[in-house]
Design a protein around this motif. Structure first.
Motif, PDB file in Angstrom:
ATOM      1  N   THR A   1      23.187  14.192  34.521  1.00 28.52           N
ATOM      2  CA  THR A   1      23.254  13.256  33.367  1.00 28.52           C
ATOM      3  C   THR A   1      21.966  12.511  33.307  1.00 28.52           C
ATOM      4  OG1 THR A   1      25.618  12.792  33.190  1.00 28.52           O
ATOM      5  CG2 THR A   1      24.720  12.405  31.264  1.00 28.52           C
ATOM      6  N   GLN A   2      21.463  12.853  32.226  1.00 29.65           N
ATOM      7  CA  GLN A   2      19.595  12.305  31.792  1.00 29.65           C
ATOM      8  C   GLN A   2      20.147  12.640  29.893  1.00 29.65           C
ATOM      9  OE1 GLN A   2      16.338  14.947  32.183  1.00 29.65           O
ATOM     10  NE2 GLN A   2      16.841  15.522  33.281  1.00 29.65           N
ATOM     11  N   VAL A   3      19.443  11.297  29.758  1.00 30.78           N
ATOM     12  CA  VAL A   3      19.365  11.317  28.012  1.00 30.78           C
ATOM     13  C   VAL A   3      19.124  12.273  27.534  1.00 30.78           C
ATOM     14  CG1 VAL A   3      18.708   9.903  26.264  1.00 30.78           C
ATOM     15  CG2 VAL A   3      19.891   8.902  28.226  1.00 30.78           C
ATOM     16  N   TYR A   4      19.346  12.833  26.282  1.00 28.30           N
ATOM     17  CA  TYR A   4      18.622  13.800  25.728  1.00 28.30           C
ATOM     18  C   TYR A   4      17.625  13.406  24.926  1.00 28.30           C
ATOM     19  CZ  TYR A   4      17.933  17.351  21.850  1.00 28.30           C
ATOM     20  OH  TYR A   4      17.467  18.375  21.165  1.00 28.30           O
ATOM     21  N   ASN A   5      16.249  13.783  25.280  1.00 24.09           N
ATOM     22  CA  ASN A   5      15.274  13.477  24.150  1.00 24.09           C
ATOM     23  C   ASN A   5      14.374  14.409  23.945  1.00 24.09           C
ATOM     24  OD1 ASN A   5      14.873  10.426  24.941  1.00 24.09           O
ATOM     25  ND2 ASN A   5      14.121  11.113  26.811  1.00 24.09           N
ATOM     26  N   ASP A   6      14.996  15.143  23.092  1.00 23.77           N
ATOM     27  CA  ASP A   6      14.591  15.997  21.727  1.00 23.77           C
ATOM     28  C   ASP A   6      14.131  17.734  22.305  1.00 23.77           C
ATOM     29  OD1 ASP A   6      14.604  14.527  19.494  1.00 23.77           O
ATOM     30  OD2 ASP A   6      12.778  13.720  19.519  1.00 23.77           O
TER      31      ASP A   6
END
Length: 345
Positions: free
Chosen positions: A182-187
């Protein structure tokens, strides 16, 4: 009458129902049970909508096809997210989760298991909860997920938007997936994954393919890809094959997967039951269409979900722990996951 009116009317009558939308689809389907009987599945041979808990020793609940009214409707949802999300997790939750993860890492280093998935439940107090509005926001926010609201007066009210397929079966052909990391979506989905996440995902792929060899033939795996679910990214590999046995054997062999439990399965599951200090209930169980339209089943792992009870919502989140995990980062990952769900409240 629209599907949303049916939800309201059925809830007012205190009758069981489920409404859901499959990934990348504009059709919402609903099963509205005509009585309030609590019906369980004996061996996954029945037809209807199944809602199964994490612990496969507990009963899976069925909304049976032959006792329900079925409705489907094509809808366009526009419920852009304009909500404040300043629900802060309490510091006790943080301390407890970090301690739990550290205990898990220690057990891995002591060679009790290779991986364990550890989770927590977070309570969000609500003065005003609008089920239809929340469901519409989930539909709008997660076009690529399986989005649902499920209710039984004798069990409770659950909603979710899960990115993970347990298995899709059509006649003797099936598709499943391994999903981890999991990682945070940044565009962008063009991201770099750490060794820890790549290994964790490979663990799951290897486990599933090894497990399926006994029951299936012609097993193939896709390339691993990055997929988006809301404001998060995950690694995914699709696995296809042909069944040599019945559906129940396949479902039992896949649930629970290492993506929600760990590896080896029994040791990690026992650690979860002994150490998480709460009951997962239907979180990390599975749900979906069972034996619909002659030998077709579409089942999803119940991730990114919440349970509504009285004037509170309980959000369930977790993450995979390996020997290289960092307990503080694992806590932050669960916060990212709760933030995703809080946006619809």
């Amino acid at each position: 009458m629209s599907i949303f009116s049916n939800i309201k009317e059925t809830l007012d009558k205190q009758l069981p129902f489920v409404t859901y939308r499959k990934p990348n689809c504009s059709t919402i389907k609903g099963w509205f049970q005509q009585n309030n009987n609590l019906i369980t599945s004996k061996d996954y041979s029945e037809s209807g909508f199944i809602f199964a808990p994490f612990d496969n020793k507990e009963d899976a609940i069925l909304i049976p096809k032959n006792q329900s009214t079925y409705i489907e409707e094509s809808v366009t949802i526009d419920g852009s997210l304009t909500s404040n999300t300043n629900h802060n997790p309490d510091t006790t939750s943080e301390e407890n989760h970090i301690q739990l993860v550290e205990k898990g890492i220690a057990a891995i280093k002591n060679q009790k298991f290779k991986k364990v998935v550890l989770s927590r439940k977070e309570k969000v107090e609500l003065l005003d909860f609008n089920l239809i509005e929340t469901f519409q926001k989930l539909l709008n926010s997660y076009p690529t997920a399986f989005v649902y609201v499920w209710y039984h007066p004798k069990v409770g009210l659950w909603l979710g938007a899960t990115p993970e397929t347990l298995v899709s079966i059509q006649d003797t052909n099936f598709t499943t997936m391994s999903l981890a990391g999991t990682q945070v979506y940044n565009d962008t989905t063009n991201v770099i994954w750490q060794t820890k996440e790549i290994e964790e995902q490979q663990f799951v792929t290897d486990y599933i393919t090894d497990k399926l060899i006994n029951y299936c033939s012609e097993i193939t795996t896709s390339n691993t890809e990055t997929i988006r679910a809301g404001n998060l990214l995950h690694l995914r590999t699709l696995i296809n094959g042909t069944l040599k046995t019945d559906n129940a054997t396949l479902i039992n062999s896949l649930h629970p997967t290492p993506a929600v439990c760990g590896m080896p399965l029994e040791a990690s599951k026992q650690f979860i039951l002994n150490n998480e200090n709460y009951r997962r209930s239907f979180y990390t169980g599975f749900l979906g269409e069972l034996n619909i339209n002659d030998k077709e089943s579409n089942l999803f792992v119940n991730l990114r979900c919440m349970e509504v009870s009285n004037k509170a919502v309980y959000i369930y989140v977790g993450g995979g722990i390996t020997r290289d995990s960092d307990s503080v980062k694992e806590w932050q990952e669960t916060v990212a996951k709760t933030t995703t769900m809080k946006k619809v409240l």
